[in-house]
Design an enzyme around this catalytic site. Structure first.
Site, PDB file in Angstrom:
ATOM      1  N   LYS A  13      34.549  28.671 -25.348  1.00 26.23           N
ATOM      2  CA  LYS A  13      33.137  29.055 -25.367  1.00 26.23           C
ATOM      3  C   LYS A  13      32.558  29.176 -23.961  1.00 26.23           C
ATOM      4  O   LYS A  13      31.703  30.007 -23.713  1.00 26.23           O
ATOM      5  CB  LYS A  13      32.305  28.129 -26.252  1.00 26.23           C
ATOM      6  CG  LYS A  13      32.332  26.670 -25.874  1.00 26.23           C
ATOM      7  CD  LYS A  13      31.546  25.876 -26.908  1.00 26.23           C
ATOM      8  CE  LYS A  13      31.379  24.418 -26.484  1.00 26.23           C
ATOM      9  NZ  LYS A  13      32.661  23.749 -26.135  1.00 26.23           N
ATOM     10  N   ARG A  88      24.896  19.757 -29.465  1.00 24.38           N
ATOM     11  CA  ARG A  88      26.164  19.208 -29.918  1.00 24.38           C
ATOM     12  C   ARG A  88      25.949  18.234 -31.067  1.00 24.38           C
ATOM     13  O   ARG A  88      26.930  17.684 -31.586  1.00 24.38           O
ATOM     14  CB  ARG A  88      26.817  18.455 -28.767  1.00 24.38           C
ATOM     15  CG  ARG A  88      28.069  19.096 -28.207  1.00 24.38           C
ATOM     16  CD  ARG A  88      28.564  18.184 -27.124  1.00 24.38           C
ATOM     17  NE  ARG A  88      29.916  18.429 -26.717  1.00 24.38           N
ATOM     18  CZ  ARG A  88      30.252  19.249 -25.728  1.00 24.38           C
ATOM     19  NH1 ARG A  88      29.353  19.953 -25.085  1.00 24.38           N
ATOM     20  NH2 ARG A  88      31.509  19.362 -25.383  1.00 24.38           N
ATOM     21  N   ARG A 127      44.518  23.686 -18.820  1.00 25.55           N
ATOM     22  CA  ARG A 127      43.241  24.112 -18.259  1.00 25.55           C
ATOM     23  C   ARG A 127      43.045  23.546 -16.850  1.00 25.55           C
ATOM     24  O   ARG A 127      43.381  22.407 -16.570  1.00 25.55           O
ATOM     25  CB  ARG A 127      42.116  23.631 -19.179  1.00 25.55           C
ATOM     26  CG  ARG A 127      40.767  24.129 -18.765  1.00 25.55           C
ATOM     27  CD  ARG A 127      39.880  24.236 -19.943  1.00 25.55           C
ATOM     28  NE  ARG A 127      39.269  22.943 -20.279  1.00 25.55           N
ATOM     29  CZ  ARG A 127      38.166  22.845 -21.026  1.00 25.55           C
ATOM     30  NH1 ARG A 127      37.595  23.925 -21.513  1.00 25.55           N
ATOM     31  NH2 ARG A 127      37.674  21.664 -21.308  1.00 25.55           N
ATOM     32  N   ARG A 160      40.736  18.467 -15.394  1.00 26.58           N
ATOM     33  CA  ARG A 160      39.601  17.565 -15.552  1.00 26.58           C
ATOM     34  C   ARG A 160      40.052  16.250 -16.161  1.00 26.58           C
ATOM     35  O   ARG A 160      40.878  16.250 -17.054  1.00 26.58           O
ATOM     36  CB  ARG A 160      38.572  18.210 -16.478  1.00 26.58           C
ATOM     37  CG  ARG A 160      37.320  18.638 -15.774  1.00 26.58           C
ATOM     38  CD  ARG A 160      36.497  19.545 -16.642  1.00 26.58           C
ATOM     39  NE  ARG A 160      36.247  18.998 -17.982  1.00 26.58           N
ATOM     40  CZ  ARG A 160      35.631  19.695 -18.927  1.00 26.58           C
ATOM     41  NH1 ARG A 160      35.221  20.920 -18.702  1.00 26.58           N
ATOM     42  NH2 ARG A 160      35.421  19.153 -20.104  1.00 26.58           N
ATOM     43  N   ARG A 171      37.809  13.778 -28.216  1.00 24.55           N
ATOM     44  CA  ARG A 171      36.741  14.785 -28.170  1.00 24.55           C
ATOM     45  C   ARG A 171      36.764  15.658 -29.419  1.00 24.55           C
ATOM     46  O   ARG A 171      35.727  16.066 -29.924  1.00 24.55           O
ATOM     47  CB  ARG A 171      36.890  15.643 -26.910  1.00 24.55           C
ATOM     48  CG  ARG A 171      36.439  14.896 -25.660  1.00 24.55           C
ATOM     49  CD  ARG A 171      36.973  15.527 -24.401  1.00 24.55           C
ATOM     50  NE  ARG A 171      36.392  16.827 -24.135  1.00 24.55           N
ATOM     51  CZ  ARG A 171      36.946  17.725 -23.327  1.00 24.55           C
ATOM     52  NH1 ARG A 171      38.099  17.480 -22.741  1.00 24.55           N
ATOM     53  NH2 ARG A 171      36.343  18.868 -23.116  1.00 24.55           N
TER      54      ARG A 171
HETATM   55  P1  ADP Z   1      33.984  20.859 -23.537  1.00 24.95           P
HETATM   56  O1  ADP Z   1      33.159  21.913 -24.189  1.00 24.95           O
HETATM   57  O2  ADP Z   1      35.247  21.390 -23.018  1.00 24.95           O
HETATM   58  O3  ADP Z   1      34.129  19.625 -24.356  1.00 24.95           O
HETATM   59  P2  ADP Z   1      31.819  20.209 -21.712  1.00 24.95           P
HETATM   60  O4  ADP Z   1      31.927  20.491 -20.270  1.00 24.95           O
HETATM   61  O5  ADP Z   1      30.898  21.039 -22.512  1.00 24.95           O
HETATM   62  O6  ADP Z   1      33.299  20.309 -22.237  1.00 24.95           O
HETATM   63  O7  ADP Z   1      31.386  18.691 -21.936  1.00 24.95           O
HETATM   64  C1  ADP Z   1      32.057  17.620 -21.316  1.00 24.95           C
HETATM   65  C2  ADP Z   1      31.430  16.293 -21.751  1.00 24.95           C
HETATM   66  O8  ADP Z   1      30.041  16.238 -21.359  1.00 24.95           O
HETATM   67  C3  ADP Z   1      31.405  16.048 -23.254  1.00 24.95           C
HETATM   68  O9  ADP Z   1      32.619  15.534 -23.739  1.00 24.95           O
HETATM   69  C4  ADP Z   1      30.231  15.055 -23.364  1.00 24.95           C
HETATM   70  O10 ADP Z   1      30.619  13.748 -22.995  1.00 24.95           O
HETATM   71  C5  ADP Z   1      29.253  15.566 -22.326  1.00 24.95           C
HETATM   72  N1  ADP Z   1      28.293  16.525 -22.912  1.00 24.95           N
HETATM   73  C6  ADP Z   1      28.172  17.840 -22.609  1.00 24.95           C
HETATM   74  N2  ADP Z   1      27.208  18.438 -23.346  1.00 24.95           N
HETATM   75  C7  ADP Z   1      26.702  17.453 -24.152  1.00 24.95           C
HETATM   76  C8  ADP Z   1      25.700  17.415 -25.157  1.00 24.95           C
HETATM   77  N3  ADP Z   1      25.005  18.522 -25.514  1.00 24.95           N
HETATM   78  N4  ADP Z   1      25.454  16.234 -25.772  1.00 24.95           N
HETATM   79  C9  ADP Z   1      26.122  15.120 -25.438  1.00 24.95           C
HETATM   80  N5  ADP Z   1      27.096  15.086 -24.512  1.00 24.95           N
HETATM   81  C10 ADP Z   1      27.394  16.231 -23.874  1.00 24.95           C
END
Ligand code: ADP
Ligand code: ZN
Length: 215
Positions: A13, A88, A127, A160, A171
């Site tokens: 995404k 989320r 990745r 990462r 996750r």
């Molecule tokens: P991915 O989509 O690959 O899981 P992201 O970069 O979007 O990675 O998110 C990494 C981490 O940041 C998540 O696992 C979470 O801990 C935190 N995070 C990101 N966006 C949110 C959100 N909207 N609500 C809660 N935690 C978030």
């Protein structure tokens, strides 16, 4: 145009969000990137978020919502934005909807990027992300021209911390429990669109645009 990208971690995404933002000339807003930028800058927010991110858990809603609402109220978001990684949880989606409603506004589309868990686990281990500009790559499917060096800014590309296999499984679990219900949330509002996340990135932008232009 206000767009939400849904999908499991590693579904692709982020890549699609960035292509679409470029295409429509609107900001690409990733809450994950905002947390990582804060962590790098050593802010309190960054240190707080790290506690959750490192274990594959979600950052608490109150904190995340505040950050996101601050960001979308900035000048450059007037004509729209692509949200990547937010909302989320159902609670985050409800708050966003209520805040937009106050401004007589709404989300136009929620795009679900669909991929199976097996494919995701395989993808995440390959990745790589640029430490400087956050561009993402994949050692097999979307490699950098020079190994370990970002094509865009010459920054170093790394795995990462939260892409480690145990963290990826955690996750995915969190995704199924807390984020997947958003698919029905947006379906009920008539704005959900599905795209396959298994196609190639070269075709990804065209695929999404075709869907959006059908309305
Ligand atoms: P991915 O989509 O690959 O899981 P992201 O970069 O979007 O990675 O998110 C990494 C981490 O940041 C998540 O696992 C979470 O801990 C935190 N995070 C990101 N966006 C949110 C959100 N909207 N609500 C809660 N935690 C978030
Ligand atoms: Zn870079």
């Amino acid at each position: 145009m206000k767009i939400i990208m849904l999908g499991a971690p590693g579904a692709g995404k982020g890549t699609r969000a960035s292509l679409m933002a470029e295409h429509y000339g609107i900001p690409h807003i990733s809450t994950g990137d905002i947390f990582r930028a804060n962590l790098k800058a050593g802010t309190d927010l960054g240190l707080e978020a790290k506690k959750y991110m490192d274990t594959g858990a979600l950052v608490p809603d109150d904190l995340t919502v505040k950050i996101l609402l601050d960001r979308v109220s900035q000048e450059d978001c007037q004509d729209g934005y692509v949200l990547d990684g937010f909302p989320r949880t159902i609670n985050q989606a409800e708050v966003l909807e209520a805040e937009l409603k106050k401004l007589n506004d709404k989300i136009d589309f929620a795009i679900d990027v669909d991929v199976s868990d097996d494919v995701i686990e395989a993808r995440m281990s390959g990745r790589r992300v640029c430490v400087k500009c956050s561009a993402t790559y994949h050692i097999e499917y979307a490699p950098t021209k020079v190994e370990g060096v970002c094509d865009k800014c010459d920054g170093e590309t790394i795995l990462r911390a939260d892409d480690a296999p145990e963290t990826v499984r955690q996750r995915l679990k969190v995704y199924h429990e807390q984020t997947q219900p958003l698919i029905d949330f947006y379906k009920e509002r008539g704005i959900l669109r599905m795209v396959s996340g298994s196609g190639s990135i070269t075709d990804a932008l065209a695929a999404v645009i075709t869907i959006l232009e059908q309305g």
